[in-house]
Design a protein around this motif. Structure first.
Motif, mmCIF file in Angstrom:
data_model
loop_
_atom_site.group_PDB
_atom_site.id
_atom_site.type_symbol
_atom_site.label_atom_id
_atom_site.label_comp_id
_atom_site.label_asym_id
_atom_site.label_seq_id
_atom_site.Cartn_x
_atom_site.Cartn_y
_atom_site.Cartn_z
ATOM 1 N N SER A 108 0.829 -1.210 0.000
ATOM 2 C CA SER A 108 0.000 0.000 0.000
ATOM 3 C C SER A 108 0.860 1.255 0.000
ATOM 4 C CB SER A 108 -0.920 -0.009 1.225
ATOM 5 O OG SER A 108 -1.791 -1.120 1.201
ATOM 6 N N THR B 26 2.136 0.311 -9.297
ATOM 7 C CA THR B 26 0.714 0.288 -9.616
ATOM 8 C C THR B 26 0.245 -1.163 -9.603
ATOM 9 O OG1 THR B 26 1.164 0.163 -11.995
ATOM 10 C CG2 THR B 26 0.847 2.364 -11.033
ATOM 11 N N LEU C 16 -4.862 4.233 1.816
ATOM 12 C CA LEU C 16 -5.160 3.719 0.477
ATOM 13 C C LEU C 16 -6.633 3.353 0.363
ATOM 14 C CD1 LEU C 16 -3.874 2.945 -2.255
ATOM 15 C CD2 LEU C 16 -3.623 0.620 -1.358
ATOM 16 N N ARG D 102 -8.369 6.700 -0.093
ATOM 17 C CA ARG D 102 -8.079 7.420 -1.324
ATOM 18 C C ARG D 102 -8.424 6.608 -2.570
ATOM 19 N NH1 ARG D 102 -1.985 9.349 -2.136
ATOM 20 N NH2 ARG D 102 -2.403 10.079 0.013
ATOM 21 N N ASP D 103 -8.164 5.309 -2.537
ATOM 22 C CA ASP D 103 -8.366 4.484 -3.739
ATOM 23 C C ASP D 103 -8.859 3.101 -3.320
ATOM 24 O OD1 ASP D 103 -8.384 3.373 -6.222
ATOM 25 O OD2 ASP D 103 -6.257 3.661 -6.647
ATOM 26 N N LEU E 297 -10.478 0.939 -4.937
ATOM 27 C CA LEU E 297 -10.293 -0.054 -5.989
ATOM 28 C C LEU E 297 -8.918 -0.695 -5.907
ATOM 29 C CD1 LEU E 297 -11.469 -1.435 -8.476
ATOM 30 C CD2 LEU E 297 -10.579 0.451 -9.867
ATOM 31 N N SER E 298 -7.880 0.118 -5.663
ATOM 32 C CA SER E 298 -6.534 -0.436 -5.522
ATOM 33 C C SER E 298 -6.423 -1.322 -4.280
ATOM 34 C CB SER E 298 -5.508 0.696 -5.443
ATOM 35 O OG SER E 298 -5.437 1.401 -6.673
ATOM 36 N N THR E 299 -7.143 -0.987 -3.217
ATOM 37 C CA THR E 299 -7.151 -1.842 -2.030
ATOM 38 C C THR E 299 -7.706 -3.218 -2.352
ATOM 39 O OG1 THR E 299 -7.410 0.092 -0.586
ATOM 40 C CG2 THR E 299 -8.013 -2.050 0.323
#
Length: 280
Positions: free
Chosen positions: A67, A76, A232, A235-236, A238-240
């Motif tokens: 993260s 990414t 994370l 903020r994001d 989807l990335s988590t």
């Protein structure tokens, strides 16, 4: 002393000893470990230390390191869970400022293709070594605390009382003259109970060795979330979710993020790189 009176003391004591031993064996080692961990202060100053010892998978230190790399723009993750370096992450001069994310960043730099977090954790020896060295100090601390939490004064007093009861029983049995078959069976049962109490000591010692500090597994407890994981997720999200997928996957695909091997030229004059045919 009357044989029935002596048996009324020795038999219940024996039943209590083996009952307590059975309860101790049925108690999971993880539960004993958690009781030990709760006596320790929460590691301060390093959120990765707290994540390593007090967080459920996958909210642990490995997930926090990934993260942090995403938050700092060094890596990414795509929808398949493959981690890739950004131009900033590929720069050897850039670091994440902590041994764990730096080790994960170095593992990504050693790959020639994107790789999943599960594959790196499973197959990258250097990353696993760094992670184990980082956790070893905490494990040593837990085991030392468990060793100090051995039998205290109440347990020692109980052992002395048990030994006194056994000595008294031996002398009482030696002075008994059973009258009739009933008293004979009572005396025999009391003698067998005394033998069982003697056997109880090595069984108890074996149980302590099996559940001692050297046998404590490394398990984790629910605890405070690492700041990188929380940031994370805020903020994001989807990335988590993609990082969780990346942690579960141990195979990227054909290449799996490992260096590609060039094929040698065959006897029939085939191409040297992956079997592609050239024009001409």
């Amino acid at each position: 002393m009357h044989p029935q009176t002596l048996a009324g003391v020795v038999l219940p004591v024996t039943a209590l000893l083996y009952g307590w031993l059975g309860v101790r064996r049925r108690r999971p080692r993880r539960q004993r470990y958690r009781a030990t961990v709760r006596r320790l202060p929460v590691p301060a100053g390093d959120p990765y230390r707290a994540a390593a010892c007090e967080s459920w998978w996958p909210e642990d230190d490995t997930q926090a390191a990934a993260s942090q790399l995403l938050l700092e723009g060094l890596a990414t993750v795509n929808h398949r869970g493959n981690l890739s370096l950004t131009p900033a992450g590929a720069d050897p001069a850039r670091t994440a400022g902590h041994p764990l994310p730096d080790a994960l960043l170095a593992a990504l730099r050693r790959r020639t293709a994107p790789a999943t977090l599960g594959s790196i954790e499973l197959r990258d020896t250097a990353f696993r070594t760094t992670r184990e060295e980082f956790r070893s100090a905490w494990r040593t601390r837990v085991r030392a605390t468990a060793a100090r939490g051995g039998p205290g004064r109440p347990a020692t007093t109980g052992v002395y009382l048990l030994l006194a009861e056994m000595v008294f029983t031996v002398f009482a049995l030696a002075g008994l003259a059973p009258r009739g078959p009933v008293q004979g069976w009572v005396v025999a049962a009391t003698g067998l109970a005394l033998v069982a109490q003697i056997v109880w000591f090595p069984l108890y010692a074996r149980s302590r060795r099996r559940s001692g500090p050297t046998a404590i597994p490394h398990v984790t407890l629910p605890g405070p979330r690492h700041p990188a994981l929380a940031e994370l997720a805020r903020r994001d999200p989807l990335s988590t979710d993609r990082l969780r997928v990346s942690r579960l996957r141990t195979r990227r695909g054909r290449n799996r993020g490992r260096p590609r091997r060039r094929t040698t030229t065959g006897a029939a004059g085939g191409p040297a790189d992956g079997g592609q045919t050239g024009g001409g």
